[in-house]
Design a protein around this motif. Sequence first.
Motif, short mmCIF file in Angstrom:
data_model
loop_
_atom_site.label_atom_id
_atom_site.label_comp_id
_atom_site.label_asym_id
_atom_site.label_seq_id
_atom_site.Cartn_x
_atom_site.Cartn_y
_atom_site.Cartn_z
N ALA A 1 4.83 9.82 3.83
CA ALA A 1 3.96 10.62 3.89
C ALA A 1 3.24 11.88 4.77
N LEU A 2 3.67 11.47 6.01
CA LEU A 2 3.19 12.10 6.84
C LEU A 2 3.97 13.18 6.38
N ALA A 3 5.63 13.21 6.72
CA ALA A 3 6.82 14.14 6.02
C ALA A 3 5.89 15.53 4.11
N ARG A 4 5.45 13.99 3.92
CA ARG A 4 5.04 15.18 2.40
C ARG A 4 3.93 16.09 2.92
N HIS A 5 2.62 15.42 3.42
CA HIS A 5 1.43 15.71 3.09
C HIS A 5 1.12 16.82 4.72
N ALA A 6 1.73 16.54 5.87
CA ALA A 6 1.56 16.84 7.01
C ALA A 6 2.56 17.68 7.83
N PRO A 7 3.32 17.91 6.98
CA PRO A 7 5.06 18.41 7.69
C PRO A 7 5.08 19.34 9.35
N GLU A 8 3.56 19.06 9.32
CA GLU A 8 3.65 19.97 10.86
C GLU A 8 2.95 19.59 11.99
N ALA B 1 1.09 -1.10 -0.45
CA ALA B 1 0.05 0.13 -0.13
C ALA B 1 1.16 1.27 0.29
N THR B 2 0.39 2.73 -0.32
CA THR B 2 0.38 3.56 -0.54
C THR B 2 -0.12 4.56 0.44
N PHE B 3 0.08 6.06 0.90
CA PHE B 3 -0.12 6.30 2.72
C PHE B 3 -0.66 7.78 2.21
N ASP B 4 0.09 8.02 0.47
CA ASP B 4 0.17 9.85 0.73
C ASP B 4 -1.40 10.12 0.88
N GLU B 5 -2.45 9.80 -0.46
CA GLU B 5 -3.97 9.97 0.08
C GLU B 5 -4.43 9.61 1.93
N LEU B 6 -4.07 8.81 2.34
CA LEU B 6 -4.75 8.59 2.92
C LEU B 6 -4.31 10.17 4.15
N VAL B 7 -2.87 10.38 4.92
CA VAL B 7 -2.51 11.40 5.31
C VAL B 7 -3.02 12.91 4.67
N ALA B 8 -3.18 12.87 3.15
CA ALA B 8 -3.48 14.11 2.74
C ALA B 8 -4.95 14.22 3.04
N LYS B 9 -6.14 12.96 2.59
CA LYS B 9 -7.29 13.43 3.62
C LYS B 9 -7.73 14.03 4.79
N SER B 10 -6.19 12.83 5.91
CA SER B 10 -6.64 12.99 6.63
C SER B 10 -5.69 14.14 8.13
N ALA B 11 -4.85 14.60 7.06
CA ALA B 11 -3.55 15.89 7.80
C ALA B 11 -4.13 16.19 9.15
N LYS B 12 -6.00 16.91 8.62
CA LYS B 12 -6.09 18.16 9.61
C LYS B 12 -6.88 17.82 11.26
N ARG B 13 -6.67 16.08 10.68
CA ARG B 13 -7.61 15.83 12.21
C ARG B 13 -6.06 15.89 12.93
N LEU B 14 -4.86 15.45 12.47
CA LEU B 14 -4.21 14.77 13.42
C LEU B 14 -3.41 15.55 14.65
#
Length: 478
Positions: free
Chosen positions: A409-416, A380-393
């Motif tokens: 994937a977190l580093a790419r789409h939810a670096p904060e 599996a890849t996780f980019d789509e999952l992290v991108a969709k969920s980032a604002k909730r984390l």
Amino acid sequence: MGSGKVTTGSELQDFQGKHVTVAGLGVSGVPAAKVLHARGALVTVVNDGDDARAREQAAQLEALGITVRLGDGATLPEGTELIVTAPGWKPDKPLFLAARAAGVPVWGDVELAWRLRGPDAAPWLAVTGTNGKTTTVQMLASILKAAGLRTAAVGNIGVSLLDAVLGEERYDVLAVELSSYQLHWAPSLRAHSAAVLNLAPDHLDWHGSMEAYAADKGRVYEGNKVACVYNAADKRTEDLVREADVEEGCRAVGFTLGTPGPSQLGVVDGILVDRAFVANRQKNAQELAEVSDVNPPAPHNVANALAAAALARAFGVPARAVRDGLRAFRPDAHRIAHVADIDGVAYVDDSKATNTHAAEASLASYESIVWIAGGLAKGATFDELVAKSAKRLRGAVLIGADRELIRDALARHAPEVPVVDLDRTDTGAMFQAVTEARRLAVAGDTVLLAPACASMDMFTNYNQRGDAFAAAVRELRA
């Protein structure tokens, strides 16, 4: 949807004197071998493995007069007229390639059960999909029971289909969970009504492609009599309905978390409503239950409840039974299970979220999350999952063999989002993960175990992983 003549396969129920090869010992193979032998078939069981468990099972079968070949699952026994396979055996195995070349049909245990039904057999309400199958089938069985019907949750869950079909207990209707593997090997299955809950990439190593995976899921609609239930939020499920060859008069029925249109079930002001199985569905709707009657009332679980309700309503179940059945339903362990509240933080075990699609649904159920994730990614890849969920984390704690894929994937789409990367794959890592999650969480947050990965790098199965999480939470609370 097309319509055409539906075959039942009943002409192939006579096994007397037939040379049948059963592929694989285990949960499905041993019962299949016994059933076929009892009906006069000349049975040979072939199995890849030759361990202690296999030898024990082989001894039981050989005592009945059944031939067993251990360590040789590739060679087609001479004279084979039919193969009955365990559902997990891949279609490209040499045994099946040899069978195809020889014109030998291959059935799974579901196909065998379907063909062994008696003339007054209970109809099947079938459920498949990437996620939510077990919960939906259990909800459906609960609703059917609330309507006073004799039923059971069977198939890829609970009672085996062979036992349900051949046992002494008589059923009015069966709630049947079917995996893509089982459907692949069930060419003549024809359900009363069926649902595909959702489609996301899974088991692609087995099926070979997303298209082949979807096609096997879509087999559940073939020959449906009353309703093909699809997910209005997942166009691929509706496409499968359009492609299905069904009986004349069978209807497409959608379910949606929004306001339903005609021929749909949906949600209006916290109420589950039916605009499919009512008179004058252009104007009328039937209240079925409240969202609060669904346990737990997470969005994806409400969708499961709507699918179960649609199948029950297709079978003629009254609205009150939908409500009563949903109220009586209790989910299995490790499915969005609330473990405890500590210092205003909720700890939730969704260890069953073993792929990205299930984890996405789980993460969408909470507003502010410290996410515990990781394990075996299964490609599996996780980019789509992290991108969709980032604002909730609020934060993430990563464990397991393939955690770096989620970390990247977190580093790419939810670096904060703060990330704790635990370089451990031992079972004791779960206590450290929960401790780190507690450090990141603040009152009002949810610490959520939704791994998005399989568990076998660290645990025997997802149940053991969930148990380890719950035990760690209890130790924190002590």
